[in-house]
Enzyme design. Structure first.
Site, PDB file in Angstrom:
ATOM      1  N   TRP A 130       0.859  -1.188   0.000  1.00  0.00           N
ATOM      2  CA  TRP A 130       0.000   0.000   0.000  1.00  0.00           C
ATOM      3  C   TRP A 130       0.896   1.239   0.000  1.00  0.00           C
ATOM      4  CZ3 TRP A 130      -2.029   2.643   4.884  1.00  0.00           C
ATOM      5  CH2 TRP A 130      -2.972   3.637   4.552  1.00  0.00           C
ATOM      6  N   ASP A 211      -0.355  -5.831   9.230  1.00  0.00           N
ATOM      7  CA  ASP A 211      -1.386  -4.823   8.990  1.00  0.00           C
ATOM      8  C   ASP A 211      -2.683  -5.554   8.635  1.00  0.00           C
ATOM      9  OD1 ASP A 211      -2.890  -2.651   8.362  1.00  0.00           O
ATOM     10  OD2 ASP A 211      -1.679  -1.968   6.672  1.00  0.00           O
ATOM     11  N   LYS A 246     -12.967  -0.200   7.284  1.00  0.00           N
ATOM     12  CA  LYS A 246     -13.727  -0.948   6.282  1.00  0.00           C
ATOM     13  C   LYS A 246     -14.763  -1.864   6.943  1.00  0.00           C
ATOM     14  CE  LYS A 246     -10.070   0.592   4.143  1.00  0.00           C
ATOM     15  NZ  LYS A 246      -9.713   1.377   3.017  1.00  0.00           N
TER      16      LYS A 246
HETATM   17  C1  LMR Z   1      -6.947   2.662  -0.168  1.00  0.00           C
HETATM   18  O1  LMR Z   1      -5.941   1.950  -0.250  1.00  0.00           O
HETATM   19  O2  LMR Z   1      -7.544   3.100  -1.153  1.00  0.00           O
HETATM   20  C2  LMR Z   1      -7.517   2.996   1.184  1.00  0.00           C
HETATM   21  O3  LMR Z   1      -6.833   2.318   2.173  1.00  0.00           O
HETATM   22  C3  LMR Z   1      -7.637   4.459   1.411  1.00  0.00           C
HETATM   23  C4  LMR Z   1      -6.313   5.152   1.613  1.00  0.00           C
HETATM   24  O4  LMR Z   1      -6.199   5.864   2.603  1.00  0.00           O
HETATM   25  O5  LMR Z   1      -5.391   5.009   0.807  1.00  0.00           O
END
Ligand code: LMR
Length: 398
Positions: A130, A211, A246
C-alpha cells in the site's frame, strides 16, 4: 519560511477522489479509493453502527480525557476479534492493545515504538505494498527494503522468492505483512505459507508487523485472522495494526488499534508504557467516538450479530462481483485470462494494465483506478459492469 516550498503532487490514491468528483460523465465509474460501495454506489452507515452510536450518545456521561490507550471496552473487544477470545496468547496475558486514530495511526505509533526497540531497524515491505505504508514507516525513522511478493504473470504470490529474500533478514529487523486482502494486489498467503513464514521468523528472529485493514472482507472474520493467530501462537513477539474503517465502515471516525504481543506479561506491560508514551508525544490520546461505537457493538450480542450480518453481505457482494467481472470480460472475448480476479480476496485486484491503458480508461471512458491498475471491486455494480468490461476490452484491443 514557507516561500521555499513547492506544492506537492496529489496523493496517488486520495488525489483520485477529487479527479473523479469533477468528471460529469454519466457513465463514470470510480474504482479508485478503497471505500466500500453498495449496489447503488453509496457508502451508507451500517445499521449496527447507527444503533451503537445512538446507545453511546445516551450512555455517555462525560467528555473528560480517556487516556493514551483509549477505552478498555474497545481494547479488549477488538483484541478478542483479532486474536480470538480463547487464544493462548490472550489467556497468558501477553497482548496489550491501544485504540489509535485509524489503522494509519496504529502503523505510525507501531513504527515509532519499533524505532525505540531497534534504532537501526529496517522494515521489509512487500513489493508492491500500500503506497501509504512507505511514509508511515519511514517518517518514523525506519529504513525500508522490499521483498518480492506479487508475480504479475501468474497474478499470485512469488512465495519461494519471498522466502529466499527473507532468509537474510534477522533479529532487530521487521517484516511488514498484510494479514488478509492484500492491498493493492489481492493475492494472499495460503495457510501453509503462513506456517512456513512463521517457522522462518522463529528461526531468524525478525519481528512480523501485521497490517490487518480488511478483517472480514476476505474469507471471514476468523479465516482472515489465521496468519496473525498462528504467529501469535508460535512466536515470542508480534505487532498488529488493525483498522475499523472498512469492516465497521467507520472511515472518517478514524478507528484502529495497535496490539503488542510480548514474550511474557511483564515485557508486554513494559512495551505498553512505551506505546502510551509514543501516543502522548504525538496526539496525546485518541478520539473516543469511533472506538466507543466499536466497543458497544462488540459487547452487545444482538448488535454484534447485526454487524456480522452486514459485514457478510459486503463480503459476499464483493466475491460475487469478482466472479461476474471475470465472466463479463470473458464474454468480451478479451485476449487475456482474468480468472485470477475470482480467486483473489478483498477490495482490490490489479487488472494488469499499463499506465497508458489506465490513463486511456480515465480520459476516454471516465473509469478511474490507481495508476498501477488497482481496482476497487466494490465500485462495480450491475448497472456499470457491462460498460466496464466493454471499456477494458476496447483498451486492450487498441
Ligand atoms: C486505499 O488503499 O484506497 C484505502 O486504504 C484508502 C487510503 O487511505 O489510501
Amino acid at each position: 519560511m514557507f516561500s521555499s516550498l513547492n506544492a506537492l503532487a496529489p496523493d496517488p490514491i486520495l488525489g483520485l477522489i477529487a479527479l473523479a468528483n469533477k468528471d460529469l460523465n454519466a457513465n463514470k465509474i470510480d474504482l479508485g479509493v478503497g471505500v466500500y460501495k453498495n449496489e447503488s454506489g453509496a457508502t451508507p452507515i451500517m445499521t449496527a453502527v447507527k444503533t451503537a452510536e445512538h446507545n453511546c450518545a445516551e450512555k455517555e456521561l462525560t467528555k473528560a480525557y480517556i487516556g493514551p490507550a483509549g477505552p478498555v471496552a474497545f481494547n479488549s473487544g477488538i483484541r478478542e476479534l483479532i486474536f480470538g477470545a480463547q487464544h493462548s496468547a490472550l489467556q497468558a496475558e501477553r497482548v496489550r492493545t491501544v485504540l489509535t486514530p485509524g489503522g494509519c495511526g496504529a502503523l505510525r505509533v507501531g513504527a515509532e515504538f519499533l524505532k525505540r526497540c531497534s534504532e537501526n531497524a529496517t522494515v521489509w515491505v512487500s513489493d508492491p505494498t500500500w503506497a501509504n505504508h512507505l511514509p508511515l514507516l519511514s517518517n518514523a525513522g525506519l529504513q525500508l527494503a522490499e521483498y518480492p511478493y506479487y508475480e504479475a504473470g501468474r497474478a499470485g504470490v512469488k512465495f519461494d522468492e519471498m522466502m529466499s529474500a527473507l532468509h537474510n533478514v534477522g533479529r532487530g529487523d521487521i517484516v511488514l505483512l498484510h494479514g488478509c486482502c492484500h492491498n493493492p494486489c489481492g493475492a494472499d498467503l495460503s495457510e501453509e505459507q503462513w506456517r512456513e513464514l512463521t517457522a522462518l521468523a522463529a528461526k531468524n528472529g525478525f519481528l512480523p508487523f501485521i497490517d490487518l485493514a480488511y478483517q472480514g472482507f476476505g474469507r471471514g472474520l476468523d479465516e482472515d485472522a489465521y496468519g496473525i493467530r498462528y504467529m501469535a501462537e508460535h512466536l515470542p513477539e508480534l505487532l498488529v495494526a488493525s483498522s475499523c474503517s472498512k469492516n465497521f465502515g467507520l472511515y472518517r471516525e478514524r478507528v484502529g488499534s495497535l496490539s503488542v504481543l510480548g514474550d511474557n506479561p511483564v515485557q508486554s506491560d513494559a512495551a505498553l508504557t512505551h506505546v502510551n508514551n509514543v501516543v502522548r508525544g504525538n496526539y496525546s490520546m485518541p478520539p473516543s467516538h469511533g472506538g466507543a461505537i466499536v466497543g458497544e457493538i462488540l459487547a452487545d450480542s444482538a448488535l454484534r450479530q447485526q454487524w456480522q450480518r452486514e459485514l457478510t453481505d459486503m463480503r459476499d457482494r464483493i466475491n460475487q462481483l469478482r466472479v461476474l467481472l471475470v465472466d463479463k470480460l470473458a464474454a468480451q472475448n478479451v485476449d487475456r485470462d482474468f480468472s485470477f480476479i475470482a480467486q483473489q480476496h478483498g477490495m482490490f485486484s490489479f487488472l494488469g494494465l499499463s499506465v497508458a491503458q489506465v490513463d486511456q480508461l480515465r480520459e476516454q471512458f471516465s473509469i478511474y483506478m490507481v495508476g498501477s491498475s488497482r481496482i476497487n471491486i466494490a465500485g462495480i455494480n450491475q448497472a456499470n459492469i457491462d460498460y466496464l468490461a466493454l471499456s477494458i476490452a476496447a483498451v486492450l484491443a487498441s
